[in-house]
Design a protein around this motif. Structure first.
Motif, PDB file in Angstrom:
ATOM      1  N   UNK A  35       0.603  -0.968   0.090  1.00  7.72           N
ATOM      2  CA  UNK A  35      -0.018   0.081   0.047  1.00  7.72           C
ATOM      3  C   UNK A  35       0.880   1.380  -0.086  1.00  7.72           C
ATOM      4  N   UNK A  36       0.523   2.299  -0.812  1.00  9.63           N
ATOM      5  CA  UNK A  36       0.904   3.656  -0.678  1.00  9.63           C
ATOM      6  C   UNK A  36       0.357   4.818  -0.005  1.00  9.63           C
ATOM      7  N   UNK A  37       0.708   4.966   1.114  1.00 10.95           N
ATOM      8  CA  UNK A  37      -0.058   5.947   1.966  1.00 10.95           C
ATOM      9  C   UNK A  37       0.428   7.486   1.836  1.00 10.95           C
ATOM     10  N   UNK A  38      -0.233   8.360   1.828  1.00 10.31           N
ATOM     11  CA  UNK A  38      -0.009   9.884   1.798  1.00 10.31           C
ATOM     12  C   UNK A  38      -0.317  10.360   3.154  1.00 10.31           C
ATOM     13  N   UNK A  39       0.291  11.323   3.651  1.00  8.18           N
ATOM     14  CA  UNK A  39      -0.080  12.131   4.716  1.00  8.18           C
ATOM     15  C   UNK A  39       0.113  13.425   4.733  1.00  8.18           C
ATOM     16  N   UNK A  40      -0.995  14.202   4.722  1.00  9.46           N
ATOM     17  CA  UNK A  40      -1.006  15.641   4.389  1.00  9.46           C
ATOM     18  C   UNK A  40      -1.642  16.227   5.608  1.00  9.46           C
ATOM     19  N   UNK A  41      -1.401  17.682   5.852  1.00  8.50           N
ATOM     20  CA  UNK A  41      -1.825  18.577   7.132  1.00  8.50           C
ATOM     21  C   UNK A  41      -1.078  19.752   6.993  1.00  8.50           C
ATOM     22  N   UNK A  42      -1.435  20.798   7.843  1.00  8.74           N
ATOM     23  CA  UNK A  42      -1.195  22.015   8.013  1.00  8.74           C
ATOM     24  C   UNK A  42       0.503  22.042   8.096  1.00  8.74           C
ATOM     25  N   UNK A  43       1.348  23.139   7.800  1.00  5.06           N
ATOM     26  CA  UNK A  43       2.566  23.121   8.098  1.00  5.06           C
ATOM     27  C   UNK A  43       2.752  23.060   9.717  1.00  5.06           C
ATOM     28  N   UNK A  44       3.689  22.183  10.171  1.00  3.21           N
ATOM     29  CA  UNK A  44       4.142  22.215  11.612  1.00  3.21           C
ATOM     30  C   UNK A  44       3.169  21.370  12.114  1.00  3.21           C
ATOM     31  N   UNK A  45       2.280  20.642  11.582  1.00  2.84           N
ATOM     32  CA  UNK A  45       1.281  19.750  12.482  1.00  2.84           C
ATOM     33  C   UNK A  45       1.834  18.554  13.032  1.00  2.84           C
ATOM     34  N   UNK A  46       3.131  18.114  12.481  1.00  2.59           N
ATOM     35  CA  UNK A  46       3.634  16.803  13.141  1.00  2.59           C
ATOM     36  C   UNK A  46       3.814  15.679  12.196  1.00  2.59           C
ATOM     37  N   UNK A  47       3.722  15.916  10.727  1.00  4.76           N
ATOM     38  CA  UNK A  47       3.775  14.793   9.674  1.00  4.76           C
ATOM     39  C   UNK A  47       5.107  14.284   9.888  1.00  4.76           C
ATOM     40  N   UNK A  48       6.191  14.974   9.743  1.00  3.04           N
ATOM     41  CA  UNK A  48       7.580  14.391   9.804  1.00  3.04           C
ATOM     42  C   UNK A  48       7.930  13.896  11.282  1.00  3.04           C
ATOM     43  N   UNK A  49       7.457  14.201  12.395  1.00  2.80           N
ATOM     44  CA  UNK A  49       7.417  13.754  13.464  1.00  2.80           C
ATOM     45  C   UNK A  49       6.748  12.227  13.593  1.00  2.80           C
ATOM     46  N   UNK A  50       5.740  12.044  12.938  1.00  2.00           N
ATOM     47  CA  UNK A  50       5.275  10.631  12.906  1.00  2.00           C
ATOM     48  C   UNK A  50       6.177   9.806  12.160  1.00  2.00           C
ATOM     49  N   UNK A  51       6.921  10.162  11.005  1.00  2.33           N
ATOM     50  CA  UNK A  51       7.890   9.281  10.443  1.00  2.33           C
ATOM     51  C   UNK A  51       9.105   9.000  11.256  1.00  2.33           C
ATOM     52  N   UNK A  52       9.502   9.954  12.165  1.00  5.01           N
ATOM     53  CA  UNK A  52      10.606   9.740  13.037  1.00  5.01           C
ATOM     54  C   UNK A  52      10.038   8.813  14.080  1.00  5.01           C
TER      55      UNK A  52
END
Length: 255
Positions: A35-52
């Motif tokens: 599966x290919x999942x994309x994560x979007x959201x407002x700037x600074x909402x924690x998207x990259x934090x989730x990957x970490x």
């Protein structure tokens, strides 16, 4: 079949001398094989934090992460991470940049060297194997970075805005190329992006996050009736605008 990744009620805060900043709150989702999942959201909402958190760089305060049914600490699932910049070393040739991860993980062998050469040939870079990174275009550099990740044979690939440093035309081309490469390699991937068009053109599902502290406000299933389902063909399909507007309206509710 058990999902490759399960995120259950994940909460995370950053702590500084100035106090606590809650980044994620009660985030739950799963990712199936291929599966290919994309994560979007407002700037600074924690998207990259989730990957970490997924790759173990950060530890959640609450919640449970499972990889192939095992707790993250016990899991041997191989995770690949592709960043915004290609981080290719100028003093190494393209081929030796591709081998870098194998060297670091002590996986260099005749078999993995052969696999690296096969991937370079398969994705149109074999003739540049002895070139330096500065001799390549931005799109070619990103393909080299992807091959460097794929040669490690990750079960899960994390993509943190890997096309954002490219100009618009190159970004479209490379996004299309990499989307097709991942589909051909049957890879499971999670993409963080600010580009809604990119999310719709690449993903099977789009996770929409709220402003910080982020939680999931909506999950949009993406499906196109296309004979040749590629990112570029998706952008020209009639359904594309509907998906884009649906995600845009969800995000716009937070402005």
């Amino acid at each position: 079949m058990e999902p490759i990744l399960e995120m259950q009620h994940i909460t995370y805060s950053y702590h500084t001398t100035e106090g606590e900043t809650k980044a994620l709150e009660d985030v739950s989702f799963s990712v199936s094989e291929g599966e290919f999942i994309a994560i979007v959201g407002p700037s600074g909402c924690g998207k990259s934090t989730l990957l970490s958190i997924i790759c173990g760089i950060l530890k959640p305060e609450k919640g449970l992460i499972k990889m192939n049914g095992k707790n993250l600490k016990q899991s041997t699932t191989n995770i690949g991470y592709m960043l915004q910049h290609d981080h290719l070393f100028e003093w190494r040739t393209v081929y030796h940049n591709v081998l870098l991860g194998l060297e670091v993980q002590h996986m260099l062998s005749a078999k993995t060297r052969k696999k690296a050469l096969e991937l370079l040939e398969q994705y149109g870079l074999q003739q540049f194997k002895n070139s330096r990174p500065s001799q390549l275009s931005g799109g070619m550099r990103q393909r080299v970075a992807l091959i460097r990740t794929l040669v490690l044979e990750p079960e899960l690939l994390l993509l943190d805005e890997p096309f954002s440093a490219l100009d618009y035309q190159t970004r479209l081309t490379v996004g299309n190329d990499i989307g097709q490469i991942l589909k051909h390699e049957h890879k499971t991937a999670i993409l963080v992006t600010h580009d809604l068009s990119e999310a719709v053109s690449l993903a099977d599902r789009v996770l929409i996050l709220t402003p910080r502290p982020a939680t999931i406000s909506k999950i949009v299933d993406i499906s196109f009736e296309l004979e040749n389902d590629t990112p570029m063909h998706r952008r020209n399909a009639s359904e594309f605008k509907n998906y884009f507007n649906l995600i845009w309206e969800e995000l716009n509710g937070y402005e």
